[in-house]
Every structure is written in C-alpha cells, then in structure tokens.
Design a protein around this motif. Structure first.
Motif, PDB file in Angstrom:
ATOM      1  N   UNK A 139       2.550  41.513  35.808  1.00 13.46           N
ATOM      2  CA  UNK A 139       1.865  40.490  35.035  1.00 13.46           C
ATOM      3  C   UNK A 139       1.936  40.546  33.607  1.00 13.46           C
ATOM      4  N   UNK A 140       1.825  42.062  33.138  1.00 17.33           N
ATOM      5  CA  UNK A 140       1.980  42.096  31.754  1.00 17.33           C
ATOM      6  C   UNK A 140       3.386  41.822  31.288  1.00 17.33           C
ATOM      7  N   UNK A 141       4.126  42.090  32.040  1.00 21.33           N
ATOM      8  CA  UNK A 141       5.714  41.850  31.608  1.00 21.33           C
ATOM      9  C   UNK A 141       5.785  40.364  31.216  1.00 21.33           C
ATOM     10  N   UNK A 142       5.386  39.716  32.282  1.00 19.07           N
ATOM     11  CA  UNK A 142       5.224  38.073  32.205  1.00 19.07           C
ATOM     12  C   UNK A 142       4.803  37.520  30.894  1.00 19.07           C
ATOM     13  N   UNK A 143       3.731  38.186  30.663  1.00 22.32           N
ATOM     14  CA  UNK A 143       2.811  37.797  29.498  1.00 22.32           C
ATOM     15  C   UNK A 143       3.834  38.389  28.241  1.00 22.32           C
TER      16      UNK A 143
END
Length: 511
Positions: free
Chosen positions: A303-307
C-alpha cells in the motif's frame, strides 16, 4: 567454533544465514528468482531454480565464513506456506510450484465452503478455506485439469521437493502440513474426510513428521557441493510464519508478533490448537506443544509503494536528489496530520484480502472524503488503514485467546518508522517493542534445530539471542480517537461484501 545455518525458502528469494552457537549473526546470502504471472490469477515458480538457490546460498555462506564441514552443527529449514507441486510416477514435476499467491482455485474454494461445509473442514485443519491452500488447489486441478490430477503420484510443497532431491524421500513437517488445509490438528495426520473430498488417499501425500525431525545421509554430491558432511544433521524445520515468532522471542502466552513487509501478519503462540467459529484466523503447528494462531493480510507495505508511486511522484524525486529514503518522506507527510485523518478512513484492500475477510474480491476505498481533505490526509488514512485492518485480525485473536495480549513485538520494514510504530501502539492500545533479531525465520529455524538435537529443553535461550531496540507506549488521547473510528471501519467492510463482488466482476469484464 561450531556453526548453525538457517535456510528460508521464501516466495521471492531463498536465503541462508549462518550463526555461531550463541545465535550471533555471521553471514548471509540470498538468491532471488522470478514469479511467473502470465495471466490474472497465475503465480508460479520453477522448483528446480528454487532447489539450486538452496544449494548455492548454503555453499556461499559456508565458504565466505571459512567454516569447515566438520564444524557445521546443523542445517534447519524455514519455508513459505501453501505451495503445491504435482509429481509424476518418475518423481518429476507435472506442474510448476504453484504459490500461495495463485488465485485460480477461487471458484473451487467457494464451492468447498458452500457445498462441503467448509467451516467444519477449517475447524479440523486450521487453514481457512481460500484459493491459497493446497486443499483448494488440488480440488481445482481435479475439476479443471483432470490429466494432471490422474497422473499425479505425489502432491507436495516446495520444501518437500527440496528434501526429496536431497534424500529421495517424501516428507512434510507438521507445520507446513497444518497450512495445507488437509491435516487434522488433533491427530497430526491427514484428515480422512478431506482425503475423501479430494478423491485421494495418504499414499498421494508426503509422510508427516515433527518439526524437529532430523535427517542424515544426504546425497553425497549435494553435501560436497554445499561444503557439509553427509552426516550433518538436517532439521526439517517449520513454516516461515511460526519460525518468525520464535526468532523474535515471541512464543510465550500473551505475546503477539506483528510483521509488515510487502504483505503482513499477526500471530501469537498457544499451547493447544484452537480455531475461530467465524473462520477469521489460522491455526498452524510450531511443535507438538506450541501452536500459532493469527492471520495474514495481503496489504502491508504494498500500500505504501502504491502511495509513493501514484500519489507522491514529485516528492519522491526531491527525496532522491536529497538522498532521503522515499518512505521517510511519506511518513513525515503523514505526521503533519492528526490521528484519525480528520475522519478519513481507508480500506487497504488493493490486493484483495485474506484475514479477516478472506475475500479475494475485496477492493480498496476511501470513505469520508470532503473538500477539506488534502494529500497528507490520504497518506495518513492509508497508513492507519493498514494497521486498522491488522487490528481487526487482532480482535479475533483476543476473542480466541480469551485475554488481551500484554505486548506486541513489531518486525518488518515498517518498524523502521517511528511514526508508524507509535500509530500501532495507539491503534492497538498496547505497548509495542521492536526486537533486535537478524532474519527471524532463519534464527527461529536454528533454535528449533538446537531443540531437535537435544541441546536445549525449551526456547529460553532466545532471551540471550534477541535484543530490543525501540519501545512505544500508547497515547491515551490518540487511543480514544481510534476507538471511535474502529467500529465504523469494521462495519463498512462487512456491509460492502456484495459490492466487492460486483465491482470485481465489472473490473474483470471491462479491464
């Protein structure tokens, strides 16, 4: 000096770590391998490549440490769960290694749940009915690939494949067995009703053995290649999840370990097998006296990578120029916003979800957006959403344990962030400690190996092997804010079950 080597057969790489007898890290080597995803739902790997990675990583750490074969005390294995390989009558693979991430059995997992009383199978075996499990995969192959099903002599996992190459014997430890959906937790044997459902008998599966089972007389050519003796004790070990708990010294009643890497998991150790009437958590074996209950989540660091990649491109560029870690930028931006992100809630189901929903169709969403919300609120809400999702699994654990844990031990990449660590303490309303342990699954495997050799009676030796780094206590004001949001968060995800299916179907049709 005597040496211990822990080998972790992971989803994206295999690593070998060499320690001295006191558990001090000496050296490590890892080899990555590709996952084949040629179409939606497929996630396979080449078993021969993974076996080669085992040989080469062990060879490398022994050589670089300067260890002699006579000084290798033991090798012990950790492995990812839920993989499946079909082997033919000549002991050759009929399939690739079908990983836990493969989703092709989804329809058949639903069928087991709805037509074959899936909740009762789960209660006996400890593995939730889900496309990840070998139970669902074999059931799918039986219906969709009858040629493979009929030609299969043995259904095995990747660790069983490695041990067959080394010893020409099909074995599976109770820990990996308990993650197949086919092993009865009470009897520690293959479940007869599941065998009947799949149309197979025990002869089609490996022999089940204890996680402390020792094998010797390894194939000489492989022993020579790795730099070990043919008589070096090889301990079969357990699964990566339960060994990670052991490796961070979290195996006593009331201790919970949370790991967030790309995905995440929350686990605690109990002394007898237990399952959940609502089917939200797993129960896997560590030893005959230690059982691991918990839940895996698909949506952690991903999720952090997507953000980072989709919402923070300009900030990431600036961070690169300044030599600052891009994830530090992300958490710094989130820290500008008060807990609760001004009433913005994020459900982090970007990759479907396992625990607590066990719904591959679940989809991510923001709820509560207003004109007053900015990018930093969206970032904060996403970080909170990952932890709130883990907290819902934690609630199921507490229900099964009948008591609230005293402490959480936090590991994985997220534990480097002070903002996220404090956020966890506040959301869980529990003390959070970050253990100092190098490659916890490999260390756990080695300590299990010491028990197998009879050199230790229990796991207390971990007190001297695992240190502490950071400690965080909950901030009561923040705790109160999150306690107000949690019921909204949980109720929303329950109410959207039908909509998850509909939007998933729409995306499949119109993508």
């Amino acid at each position: 000096m005597k040496y211990m080597i822990g080998i972790d057969i992971g989803t994206t790489s295999t690593k070998a770590v060499i320690y001295d007898e006191a558990g001090n890290f000496l050296n490590k080597h890892s080899i990555e391998y590709p996952m084949s995803t040629p179409e939606i739902g497929v996630a396979e790997e080449n078993p021969a490549e993974i076996f080669d990675a085992v040989l080469f990583t062990v060879k490398k750490v022994i050589r670089e440490t300067g260890a002699e074969a006579k000084d290798i005390k033991l090798l012990s294995f950790s492995s990812a769960m839920h993989s499946l390989i079909a082997m033919d009558k000549d002991n050759q693979p009929l399939t690739e290694c079908i990983t836990w991430a493969d989703n092709r059995a989804r329809e058949y997992a639903d069928m087991i749940n709805e037509q074959h009383n899936g909740i009762e199978i789960y209660k006996r075996t400890g593995t939730p009915i889900h496309p990840m499990s070998p139970l669902s995969k074999i059931y799918w192959l039986k219906h969709e690939h009858e040629d493979i099903y009929n030609q299969t002599k043995k259904w095995i996992d990747i660790k069983s494949y490695v041990f067959y190459q080394l010893f020409e014997e099909y074995v599976m430890d109770h820990s990996i067995g308990s993650a197949t959906g086919m092993m009865n937790l009470e009897s520690l044997s293959w479940d007869k009703e599941v065998m009947s459902l799949l149309g197979i008998d025990e002869s089609k599966l490996p022999n089940l053995v204890s996680t402390t089972h020792i094998m010797k007389n390894i194939n000489k050519k492989y022993a020579d290649f790795m730099g070990i003796s043919e008589n070096t004790p090889i301990v079969i070990g357990a699964s990566d999840g339960v060994l990670s708990n052991l490796g961070v010294n979290s195996y006593r009643e009331g201790e919970v370990a949370v790991t967030i890497g790309t995905s995440g998991a929350i686990r605690t150790i109990i002394d007898k097998p237990k399952t959940d009437d609502k089917g939200r958590i797993f129960c896997y074996v560590l030893t005959e006296d230690h059982y691991c209950i918990g839940g895996p989540v698909n949506n952690g660091g991903v999720v952090l990578r997507w953000l980072r990649d989709e919402l923070l491109a300009s900030e990431v560029e600036t961070a690169k120029r300044l030599g600052v870690d891009s994830y530090d930028v992300l958490t710094k931006i989130a820290s500008r916003v008060k807990p609760g992100a001004n009433g913005l809630i994020f459900h982090p189901y970007l990759a479907g979800e396992r625990a607590p929903l066990w719904n591959a169709n679940a989809r991510g969403s923001y709820f509560g957006l207003t004109l007053s919300h900015k990018k930093e609120h969206m970032i904060r809400a996403a970080l909170e959403g990952v932890l709130l999702n883990l907290y819902t699994v934690y609630l199921a654990l507490v229900e099964v344990m009948d008591k609230s844990p005293e402490q959480i031990k936090a590991t994985g990449g997220f534990a480097k962030s002070e903002v996220w660590r404090q956020m966890m303490a506040d959301i869980f309303d529990t003390s959070v400690e970050v253990p100092e342990s190098y490659e916890s699954s490999c260390l756990g495997a080695c300590v299990l190996g010491l028990k197998a050799l009879g050199e230790i009676e229990d796991f207390e030796v971990l007190n001297d092997m695992v240190g502490k780094t950071y400690q965080h206590e909950p901030n009561q004001e923040n705790v109160d804010i999150y306690q107000s949001l949690i019921p909204i968060y949980i109720n929303l995800s329950r109410k959207l079950t039908e909509e998850y299916d509909l939007i998933s179907e729409f995306q499949a049709t119109h993508s």
